[in-house]
Design a protein around this motif. Sequence first.
Motif, PDB file in Angstrom:
ATOM      1  N   ILE A 269       0.908  -1.262  -0.094  1.00 22.10           N
ATOM      2  CA  ILE A 269      -0.081  -0.126  -0.047  1.00 22.10           C
ATOM      3  C   ILE A 269       1.025   1.158  -0.062  1.00 22.10           C
ATOM      4  O   ILE A 269       1.553   1.393   0.855  1.00 22.10           O
ATOM      5  CB  ILE A 269      -0.940   0.049   1.075  1.00 22.10           C
ATOM      6  CG1 ILE A 269      -1.741  -1.231   1.242  1.00 22.10           C
ATOM      7  CG2 ILE A 269      -1.824   1.241   1.175  1.00 22.10           C
ATOM      8  CD1 ILE A 269      -2.440  -1.383   2.613  1.00 22.10           C
ATOM      9  N   SER A 270       0.656   2.125  -0.926  1.00 25.26           N
ATOM     10  CA  SER A 270       1.598   3.192  -1.116  1.00 25.26           C
ATOM     11  C   SER A 270       0.822   4.263  -2.086  1.00 25.26           C
ATOM     12  O   SER A 270      -0.226   4.168  -2.342  1.00 25.26           O
ATOM     13  CB  SER A 270       2.769   3.079  -1.683  1.00 25.26           C
ATOM     14  OG  SER A 270       2.814   2.333  -2.902  1.00 25.26           O
ATOM     15  N   ASP A 271       1.719   5.357  -2.458  1.00 26.22           N
ATOM     16  CA  ASP A 271       0.797   6.375  -3.040  1.00 26.22           C
ATOM     17  C   ASP A 271       0.771   5.873  -4.509  1.00 26.22           C
ATOM     18  O   ASP A 271      -0.258   6.196  -5.213  1.00 26.22           O
ATOM     19  CB  ASP A 271       1.877   7.805  -3.371  1.00 26.22           C
ATOM     20  CG  ASP A 271       2.093   8.247  -2.007  1.00 26.22           C
ATOM     21  OD1 ASP A 271       1.162   8.226  -1.119  1.00 26.22           O
ATOM     22  OD2 ASP A 271       2.994   8.990  -1.759  1.00 26.22           O
ATOM     23  N   SER A 272       1.724   4.851  -4.990  1.00 30.92           N
ATOM     24  CA  SER A 272       1.364   4.373  -6.466  1.00 30.92           C
ATOM     25  C   SER A 272       0.314   2.953  -6.320  1.00 30.92           C
ATOM     26  O   SER A 272      -0.082   2.656  -7.324  1.00 30.92           O
ATOM     27  CB  SER A 272       2.737   3.915  -7.006  1.00 30.92           C
ATOM     28  OG  SER A 272       3.347   3.250  -6.244  1.00 30.92           O
ATOM     29  N   GLN A 273       0.236   2.569  -5.178  1.00 29.34           N
ATOM     30  CA  GLN A 273      -0.430   1.531  -5.005  1.00 29.34           C
ATOM     31  C   GLN A 273      -1.589   1.767  -3.995  1.00 29.34           C
ATOM     32  O   GLN A 273      -1.454   1.088  -2.636  1.00 29.34           O
ATOM     33  CB  GLN A 273       0.305   0.294  -4.256  1.00 29.34           C
ATOM     34  CG  GLN A 273       1.593  -0.132  -5.239  1.00 29.34           C
ATOM     35  CD  GLN A 273       0.887  -1.254  -6.406  1.00 29.34           C
ATOM     36  OE1 GLN A 273      -0.128  -1.761  -6.232  1.00 29.34           O
ATOM     37  NE2 GLN A 273       1.785  -1.079  -7.429  1.00 29.34           N
ATOM     38  N   VAL A 274      -2.447   2.658  -4.343  1.00 29.42           N
ATOM     39  CA  VAL A 274      -3.486   3.120  -3.463  1.00 29.42           C
ATOM     40  C   VAL A 274      -4.494   1.943  -3.201  1.00 29.42           C
ATOM     41  O   VAL A 274      -5.048   1.178  -4.155  1.00 29.42           O
ATOM     42  CB  VAL A 274      -4.398   4.291  -4.250  1.00 29.42           C
ATOM     43  CG1 VAL A 274      -5.400   4.752  -3.190  1.00 29.42           C
ATOM     44  CG2 VAL A 274      -3.166   5.511  -4.565  1.00 29.42           C
ATOM     45  N   ALA A 275      -4.847   1.901  -1.926  1.00 31.33           N
ATOM     46  CA  ALA A 275      -5.981   0.956  -1.287  1.00 31.33           C
ATOM     47  C   ALA A 275      -7.275   1.683  -0.886  1.00 31.33           C
ATOM     48  O   ALA A 275      -7.327   2.613  -0.590  1.00 31.33           O
ATOM     49  CB  ALA A 275      -5.401   0.450  -0.195  1.00 31.33           C
ATOM     50  N   GLU A 276      -8.328   1.236  -1.247  1.00 31.86           N
ATOM     51  CA  GLU A 276      -9.752   1.402  -0.850  1.00 31.86           C
ATOM     52  C   GLU A 276     -10.042   0.932   0.396  1.00 31.86           C
ATOM     53  O   GLU A 276      -9.726  -0.412   0.523  1.00 31.86           O
ATOM     54  CB  GLU A 276     -10.532   1.244  -2.070  1.00 31.86           C
ATOM     55  CG  GLU A 276     -10.484   2.019  -3.299  1.00 31.86           C
ATOM     56  CD  GLU A 276     -11.463   1.818  -4.548  1.00 31.86           C
ATOM     57  OE1 GLU A 276     -12.887   1.671  -3.879  1.00 31.86           O
ATOM     58  OE2 GLU A 276     -11.183   1.382  -5.836  1.00 31.86           O
ATOM     59  N   ILE A 277     -10.691   1.604   1.215  1.00 25.29           N
ATOM     60  CA  ILE A 277     -11.185   1.036   2.295  1.00 25.29           C
ATOM     61  C   ILE A 277     -12.616   1.590   2.635  1.00 25.29           C
ATOM     62  O   ILE A 277     -12.807   2.722   2.680  1.00 25.29           O
ATOM     63  CB  ILE A 277     -10.324   1.437   3.616  1.00 25.29           C
ATOM     64  CG1 ILE A 277      -8.788   1.067   3.388  1.00 25.29           C
ATOM     65  CG2 ILE A 277     -10.911   1.095   5.053  1.00 25.29           C
ATOM     66  CD1 ILE A 277      -7.927   1.677   4.410  1.00 25.29           C
ATOM     67  N   PRO A 278     -13.315   0.496   3.232  1.00 26.79           N
ATOM     68  CA  PRO A 278     -13.297  -0.806   3.051  1.00 26.79           C
ATOM     69  C   PRO A 278     -13.588  -1.584   1.710  1.00 26.79           C
ATOM     70  O   PRO A 278     -14.259  -0.873   0.876  1.00 26.79           O
ATOM     71  CB  PRO A 278     -14.400  -1.430   3.863  1.00 26.79           C
ATOM     72  CG  PRO A 278     -15.415  -0.461   3.789  1.00 26.79           C
ATOM     73  CD  PRO A 278     -14.750   0.803   3.404  1.00 26.79           C
ATOM     74  N   ARG A 279     -12.616  -2.476   1.337  1.00 26.67           N
ATOM     75  CA  ARG A 279     -13.029  -3.245  -0.023  1.00 26.67           C
ATOM     76  C   ARG A 279     -12.385  -4.478   0.080  1.00 26.67           C
ATOM     77  O   ARG A 279     -11.316  -4.809   0.810  1.00 26.67           O
ATOM     78  CB  ARG A 279     -12.035  -2.593  -1.025  1.00 26.67           C
ATOM     79  CG  ARG A 279     -12.482  -2.942  -2.444  1.00 26.67           C
ATOM     80  CD  ARG A 279     -11.708  -2.278  -3.507  1.00 26.67           C
ATOM     81  NE  ARG A 279     -12.033  -2.952  -4.767  1.00 26.67           N
ATOM     82  CZ  ARG A 279     -11.626  -2.457  -5.994  1.00 26.67           C
ATOM     83  NH1 ARG A 279     -11.126  -1.165  -6.191  1.00 26.67           N
ATOM     84  NH2 ARG A 279     -11.853  -3.245  -7.141  1.00 26.67           N
ATOM     85  N   LYS A 280     -12.900  -5.524  -0.717  1.00 28.92           N
ATOM     86  CA  LYS A 280     -12.673  -6.833  -0.648  1.00 28.92           C
ATOM     87  C   LYS A 280     -11.298  -7.025  -1.604  1.00 28.92           C
ATOM     88  O   LYS A 280     -11.255  -6.346  -2.572  1.00 28.92           O
ATOM     89  CB  LYS A 280     -13.484  -7.703  -1.238  1.00 28.92           C
ATOM     90  CG  LYS A 280     -14.851  -7.840  -0.535  1.00 28.92           C
ATOM     91  CD  LYS A 280     -15.967  -8.541  -1.138  1.00 28.92           C
ATOM     92  CE  LYS A 280     -17.388  -9.131  -0.322  1.00 28.92           C
ATOM     93  NZ  LYS A 280     -18.353  -9.778  -0.988  1.00 28.92           N
ATOM     94  N   TYR A 281     -10.382  -7.808  -1.167  1.00 32.06           N
ATOM     95  CA  TYR A 281      -9.332  -8.128  -1.607  1.00 32.06           C
ATOM     96  C   TYR A 281      -8.802  -9.512  -1.611  1.00 32.06           C
ATOM     97  O   TYR A 281      -9.391 -10.112  -0.476  1.00 32.06           O
ATOM     98  CB  TYR A 281      -8.054  -7.395  -1.053  1.00 32.06           C
ATOM     99  CG  TYR A 281      -7.990  -5.930  -1.530  1.00 32.06           C
ATOM    100  CD1 TYR A 281      -7.623  -5.333  -2.705  1.00 32.06           C
ATOM    101  CD2 TYR A 281      -8.647  -4.862  -0.650  1.00 32.06           C
ATOM    102  CE1 TYR A 281      -7.560  -4.051  -2.902  1.00 32.06           C
ATOM    103  CE2 TYR A 281      -8.876  -3.509  -1.065  1.00 32.06           C
ATOM    104  CZ  TYR A 281      -8.132  -3.099  -2.075  1.00 32.06           C
ATOM    105  OH  TYR A 281      -8.215  -1.956  -2.606  1.00 32.06           O
TER     106      TYR A 281
END
Length: 310
Positions: A269-281
């Motif tokens: 998870i980083s600026d280039s690997q943005v994560a959405e919260i909450p979301r299924k992964y």
Amino acid sequence: MSQILHLQEKLQNVGATLGRVEMELARNPESNGLAANMRSLRKLHANLTDDFAYAANQIGLDVLHYRVLEERPTARALSSSVGTFQEAVSVAYDAFQHGPKMRRVLTPLIAQETALQVAYTYPGSFGVVFTVPNQRLLSDDWSSQLDKAMKTVLDLGKSYDNTSAISEVERKLGKATISAVYSWAKANTENRIGAAIEWRRSETVRAEVFIQELEFRALSETLENVAHRADKELNVVGVLVGANTSSHRFDFIVRATDVHIRGRFEDAISDSQVAEIPRKYRAIITQTTETSYATEEEKISYFLKRREPL
């Protein structure tokens, strides 16, 4: 066997006489007669010791000299020192026989095959001599499983500054052997005693070690700071419900069990690997289990390697 019993009795009698003469000599240090008697008794005791080792070898017994570096050890100190040593040898022997052991659980057969039987004691720095049956191979230069176990434990007793040797034994025999050696070192540390051990077959010394109290203390402290580490990769589906890019901590709920997995991440998870919260992964997580050799307590941590949106 009758020869063994006869020699045991003579050794016990000579040992008891030695003890009495030592006390008399301490009270009368100028006595030439007592000094001469002491020299004669020590020579007789040494000859009987050699005779006993030879007779034991004739019936398939090896001899272990276990000397506590204390003239008058307490019953607790003696029993805990010898008892923990016995367990360490038994656990190591079991690992050589059946592969790496994670737990210090012994079968009755293993306990019987490695049981140290008391033969006689001797004065001075208090010593106990044990016998134990040992396999005879085609050459005395070859080592049986019991020889290997004994040598491993004795070598570990001097490995307080050699963590690579400790790690190598743990890799080959499992953490149970290291844990048992820790108990041996701790018992001697708590009772403030050292040990001198000699593993013999007739006149041949197969292994020996001299460990002072401070060395036992250093070994126990080393093992208290070393832990067994095991990594396991988890491939799980669930919901990412928390992530902090400052502290690099995440919170993930596994769909199948509703269990929270909390741990660290770096690039997942980083600026280039943005994560959405909450979301299924789908998450690939490394589970690391560290088990203390000292307490056998487990500490589990998690590291998020990567994630795939669902």
